[in-house]
Design a protein around this motif. Structure first.
Motif, PDB file in Angstrom:
ATOM      1  N   GLY A 375       0.883  -1.370   0.030  1.00 59.59           N
ATOM      2  CA  GLY A 375       0.015  -0.066   0.045  1.00 59.59           C
ATOM      3  C   GLY A 375       0.565   0.995  -0.150  1.00 59.59           C
ATOM      4  N   ALA A 376       2.057   1.572   0.320  1.00 62.04           N
ATOM      5  CA  ALA A 376       3.106   2.202  -0.252  1.00 62.04           C
ATOM      6  C   ALA A 376       3.269   3.485  -1.066  1.00 62.04           C
ATOM      7  CB  ALA A 376       4.149   1.704  -0.094  1.00 62.04           C
ATOM      8  N   ARG A 377       2.958   4.240  -1.210  1.00 58.74           N
ATOM      9  CA  ARG A 377       2.910   5.607  -2.414  1.00 58.74           C
ATOM     10  C   ARG A 377       4.086   5.903  -3.189  1.00 58.74           C
ATOM     11  NH1 ARG A 377      -0.866   9.398  -3.814  1.00 58.74           N
ATOM     12  NH2 ARG A 377      -0.149  11.503  -4.543  1.00 58.74           N
ATOM     13  N   GLN A 378       4.192   5.034  -4.585  1.00 62.29           N
ATOM     14  CA  GLN A 378       5.133   5.193  -5.608  1.00 62.29           C
ATOM     15  C   GLN A 378       5.228   6.014  -6.351  1.00 62.29           C
ATOM     16  OE1 GLN A 378       8.233   3.920  -5.164  1.00 62.29           O
ATOM     17  NE2 GLN A 378       8.630   4.823  -6.292  1.00 62.29           N
ATOM     18  N   GLN A 379       5.925   7.510  -6.897  1.00 62.66           N
ATOM     19  CA  GLN A 379       6.348   7.434  -7.906  1.00 62.66           C
ATOM     20  C   GLN A 379       7.003   7.146  -9.346  1.00 62.66           C
ATOM     21  OE1 GLN A 379       4.337  10.904  -8.284  1.00 62.66           O
ATOM     22  NE2 GLN A 379       4.025  10.809  -5.889  1.00 62.66           N
ATOM     23  N   ILE A 380       6.107   7.106  -9.857  1.00 68.34           N
ATOM     24  CA  ILE A 380       7.039   6.800 -11.736  1.00 68.34           C
ATOM     25  C   ILE A 380       6.488   7.486 -13.205  1.00 68.34           C
ATOM     26  CG2 ILE A 380       6.794   4.835 -13.102  1.00 68.34           C
ATOM     27  CD1 ILE A 380       4.614   3.384 -11.034  1.00 68.34           C
ATOM     28  N   THR A 381       8.584   7.769 -12.976  1.00 66.88           N
ATOM     29  CA  THR A 381       8.647   8.749 -14.134  1.00 66.88           C
ATOM     30  C   THR A 381       8.924   7.080 -15.283  1.00 66.88           C
ATOM     31  OG1 THR A 381       8.971  10.125 -12.946  1.00 66.88           O
ATOM     32  CG2 THR A 381       9.935   9.946 -15.301  1.00 66.88           C
ATOM     33  N   VAL A 382       7.895   7.193 -16.791  1.00 65.29           N
ATOM     34  CA  VAL A 382       8.316   6.708 -17.407  1.00 65.29           C
ATOM     35  C   VAL A 382       9.449   7.378 -18.875  1.00 65.29           C
ATOM     36  CG1 VAL A 382       7.551   4.999 -19.573  1.00 65.29           C
ATOM     37  CG2 VAL A 382       6.276   5.125 -17.341  1.00 65.29           C
ATOM     38  N   GLU A 383      10.253   7.707 -19.057  1.00 61.84           N
ATOM     39  CA  GLU A 383      10.828   7.875 -20.220  1.00 61.84           C
ATOM     40  C   GLU A 383      10.388   7.609 -21.281  1.00 61.84           C
ATOM     41  OE1 GLU A 383      15.120   8.873 -18.953  1.00 61.84           O
ATOM     42  OE2 GLU A 383      14.524  10.069 -17.382  1.00 61.84           O
ATOM     43  N   LEU A 384       9.283   7.398 -22.165  1.00 60.93           N
ATOM     44  CA  LEU A 384       9.326   7.281 -23.489  1.00 60.93           C
ATOM     45  C   LEU A 384      10.237   7.527 -24.320  1.00 60.93           C
ATOM     46  CD1 LEU A 384       5.181   8.268 -23.470  1.00 60.93           C
ATOM     47  CD2 LEU A 384       6.634   6.361 -22.868  1.00 60.93           C
ATOM     48  N   ARG A 385      10.757   8.442 -24.507  1.00 61.46           N
ATOM     49  CA  ARG A 385      11.261   9.548 -25.408  1.00 61.46           C
ATOM     50  C   ARG A 385      12.687  10.274 -25.268  1.00 61.46           C
ATOM     51  NH1 ARG A 385       8.144  10.742 -31.093  1.00 61.46           N
ATOM     52  NH2 ARG A 385       7.099  11.740 -29.576  1.00 61.46           N
ATOM     53  N   LYS A 386      13.661   9.629 -26.531  1.00 65.54           N
ATOM     54  CA  LYS A 386      15.275  11.334 -25.554  1.00 65.54           C
ATOM     55  C   LYS A 386      15.602  11.674 -26.853  1.00 65.54           C
ATOM     56  CE  LYS A 386      17.713  11.885 -21.924  1.00 65.54           C
ATOM     57  NZ  LYS A 386      19.198  11.171 -20.453  1.00 65.54           N
ATOM     58  N   SER A 387      15.534  12.612 -26.945  1.00 66.23           N
ATOM     59  CA  SER A 387      16.422  12.604 -27.822  1.00 66.23           C
ATOM     60  C   SER A 387      18.090  13.350 -27.828  1.00 66.23           C
ATOM     61  CB  SER A 387      16.480  14.009 -28.414  1.00 66.23           C
ATOM     62  OG  SER A 387      17.762  15.153 -27.579  1.00 66.23           O
ATOM     63  N   PRO A 388      18.493  11.654 -29.469  1.00 68.25           N
ATOM     64  CA  PRO A 388      20.315  11.827 -29.005  1.00 68.25           C
ATOM     65  C   PRO A 388      20.612  11.842 -28.897  1.00 68.25           C
ATOM     66  CG  PRO A 388      19.123  11.186 -31.256  1.00 68.25           C
ATOM     67  CD  PRO A 388      18.165  12.654 -30.403  1.00 68.25           C
ATOM     68  N   ALA A 389      21.848  12.217 -27.957  1.00 63.25           N
ATOM     69  CA  ALA A 389      23.594  13.094 -27.422  1.00 63.25           C
ATOM     70  C   ALA A 389      23.642  14.409 -28.430  1.00 63.25           C
ATOM     71  CB  ALA A 389      24.654  12.256 -26.947  1.00 63.25           C
ATOM     72  N   ASP A 390      23.553  13.663 -29.906  1.00 61.38           N
ATOM     73  CA  ASP A 390      24.360  14.880 -30.535  1.00 61.38           C
ATOM     74  C   ASP A 390      22.764  15.505 -31.267  1.00 61.38           C
ATOM     75  OD1 ASP A 390      22.830  12.625 -32.504  1.00 61.38           O
ATOM     76  OD2 ASP A 390      24.461  12.198 -34.262  1.00 61.38           O
ATOM     77  N   SER A 391      21.996  15.526 -30.935  1.00 54.94           N
ATOM     78  CA  SER A 391      21.308  16.218 -31.722  1.00 54.94           C
ATOM     79  C   SER A 391      21.040  17.758 -30.839  1.00 54.94           C
ATOM     80  CB  SER A 391      19.456  15.820 -31.475  1.00 54.94           C
ATOM     81  OG  SER A 391      18.685  15.473 -29.786  1.00 54.94           O
ATOM     82  N   LEU A 392      20.416  18.686 -32.138  1.00 58.06           N
ATOM     83  CA  LEU A 392      19.616  19.884 -31.027  1.00 58.06           C
ATOM     84  C   LEU A 392      19.034  20.168 -31.003  1.00 58.06           C
ATOM     85  CD1 LEU A 392      22.662  21.629 -33.286  1.00 58.06           C
ATOM     86  CD2 LEU A 392      22.619  21.050 -31.120  1.00 58.06           C
TER      87      LEU A 392
END
Length: 463
Positions: A375-392
């Motif tokens: 029953g403990a409360r838990q926050q969840i973050t789903v990183e669905l997409r992330k731009s490549p490191a070499d992008s602007l």
């Protein structure tokens, strides 16, 4: 006429009369001053509103053209889905009472298990009409009373549950060794074990022996009922064959064997032990014909409620999506998505639930190994997409698309403009991740969004 009497007459007037005449003069002066100021203000306002036709036309026209720009950033775009869930056990079993054999009513006479308590194998979950309901690990509910000589998958399940406690061999036959383990199980719980009552007809060599001339079996009786959360009995192969003949009973060695019988009403199976008491639904004195106790077992999972849109985004998330746990028992750790399903009663099915029949869904996330309070409360973050490191990163309105579908941005540098072809990677929350097709785009440069006052310069976006 002499003036002296007049002066004397003036001096003889009271001082209060002279003061009143002075006050009237001051009031008149103040009114005149205010009137002058008001007149001046009116004249100024009228003059300020006076405009020539040329001035009015100039004021109504558009401002001179100017460029609206934004700064190119190398900050990566992350599409996130923020959820809040609750920790729970992966399997839940609701235990209901059944009238024990030899009693006239099923009454709750004891509830030793308390909410939040951890129970091990052999623990007493509840007491019905003076008899215990014992907790054991297993895959399916007890579906008949067991006696010496019985065979089948339910006997093997019982022996597997007793093996870590009393070293019982898993033979599939309920023999004297199993009966002795059952006797010790009851004794440890503080109860007298049931005795076998079948008349002796032949000797049995032990748990490994099976009678060649088994007598007809008795009808299976229901036991401590569960909600099916622990699974179903096997139905194929050798076990299916055993179940077909499990009602046949071998002759018993002794008429009065302590532990020679295990009533189905006095045992309940859960997926794994230890199990946690999630809820106690009954009270002592209640009729034991409904839910008594709900227990959770197995590993932990985090359950989060979803909208239809959130369910779709999770269903379609890429394989490299990252699930991170925030505030809660698993803070700072990563997990995985276990399943998606419609909320019970709203839709049906699991992954392919009919979205037209439900607006609410739930996701079950699998956290890393470790214990957490049910029953403990838990926050969840789903990183669905992330731009490549070499992008602007640029604003959506900075990306211009021609009729052929090619995308570009307009860089403003040293007072001049030049177009730079780019590849659009993805767009989220008003920003677009791009990759320049040449070396003409760098972080901190200015790109044009639109040209104010110039209707011919309208930017296109690539969604």
């Amino acid at each position: 006429m002499s003036p002296e009497p007049l002066e004397e007459s003036s001096r003889d007037q009271p001082s209060g009369h002279r003061g009143r005449r002075g006050s009237r003069r001051g009031l008149v002066i103040a009114v005149v001053v205010l009137a002058l100021f008001g007149s001046c203000g009116s004249v100024w306002w009228i003059a300020s509103q006076a405009r020539t036709p040329e001035q009015r036309a100039a004021n109504a026209g558009p401002p001179p053209p100017s460029d609206v720009t934004a700064t190119v950033s190398d900050q990566r775009i992350v599409e996130r889905l923020e959820l809040t869930g609750r920790v729970q056990t992966s399997s839940r079993t609701t235990i209901s009472g059944v009238r024990p054999e030899g009693t006239s009513r099923a009454v709750v006479t004891g509830l030793p298990a308390k909410a939040g308590e951890s129970l091990r194998g052999g623990a007493v979950v509840a007491e019905v009409s003076g008899r215990p309901v014992l907790l054991l690990p297993g895959r399916f509910p007890a579906y008949r009373d067991l006696r010496i000589g019985d065979k089948g998958p339910d006997v093997r399940q019982l022996q597997r549950a007793l093996r870590p406690l009393y070293g019982v061999a898993v033979t599939g036959t309920y023999g004297p060794a199993t009966a002795d383990a059952v006797r010790r199980l009851y004794a440890a719980a503080g109860y007298e074990a049931p005795r076998s009552t079948a008349p002796p007809e032949a000797a049995e060599s032990g748990d490994e022996a099976a009678s060649a001339d088994a007598s007809p079996g008795t009808r299976a009786r229901g036991g401590a009922e569960t909600d099916g959360g622990t699974g179903q009995p096997p139905a194929s192969g050798d076990e299916a064959s055993d179940r077909a003949t499990s009602a046949a009973r071998a002759p018993e060695q002794h008429q009065d064997t302590v532990g020679g019988t295990l009533p189905a009403a006095e045992v309940t199976y859960v997926a794994a032990v230890p199990a946690t008491v999630v809820r106690v639904s009954a009270e002592v004195g209640d009729t034991a014909d409904g839910p008594l106790v709900t227990v959770g077992s197995g590993g932990r999972q985090v359950r989060a409620t979803l909208t239809a849109d959130q369910r779709t985004r999770l269903r379609d998330m890429p394989d490299d999506a990252v699930i991170r746990f925030g505030e809660g028992p698993y803070d700072g750790r990563t997990g995985s998505l276990g399943s998606l399903r419609a909320v019970a009663g709203e839709g049906k099915g699991d992954e392919g639930a009919d979205e037209g029949k439900s607006d609410t869904y739930e996701a079950l996330f699998v956290p890393p190994a470790g214990t957490a309070k049910d029953g403990a409360r838990q926050q969840i973050t789903v990183e669905l997409r992330k731009s490549p490191a070499d992008s602007l990163t640029v604003p959506v309105s900075a990306v211009w698309t021609d009729l052929g579908g090619s995308a570009s941005v307009t860089v403003l540098e040293n007072g001049s403009k030049r177009d730079v072809s780019v590849e659009v990677l993805f767009t989220y929350d008003g920003l677009t991740a791009v990759r320049a097709l040449d070396d003409g785009l760098r972080a901190s440069q200015k790109v044009m969004l639109t040209r104010r006052g110039d209707s011919s310069a309208a930017g296109g976006t690539d969604g």
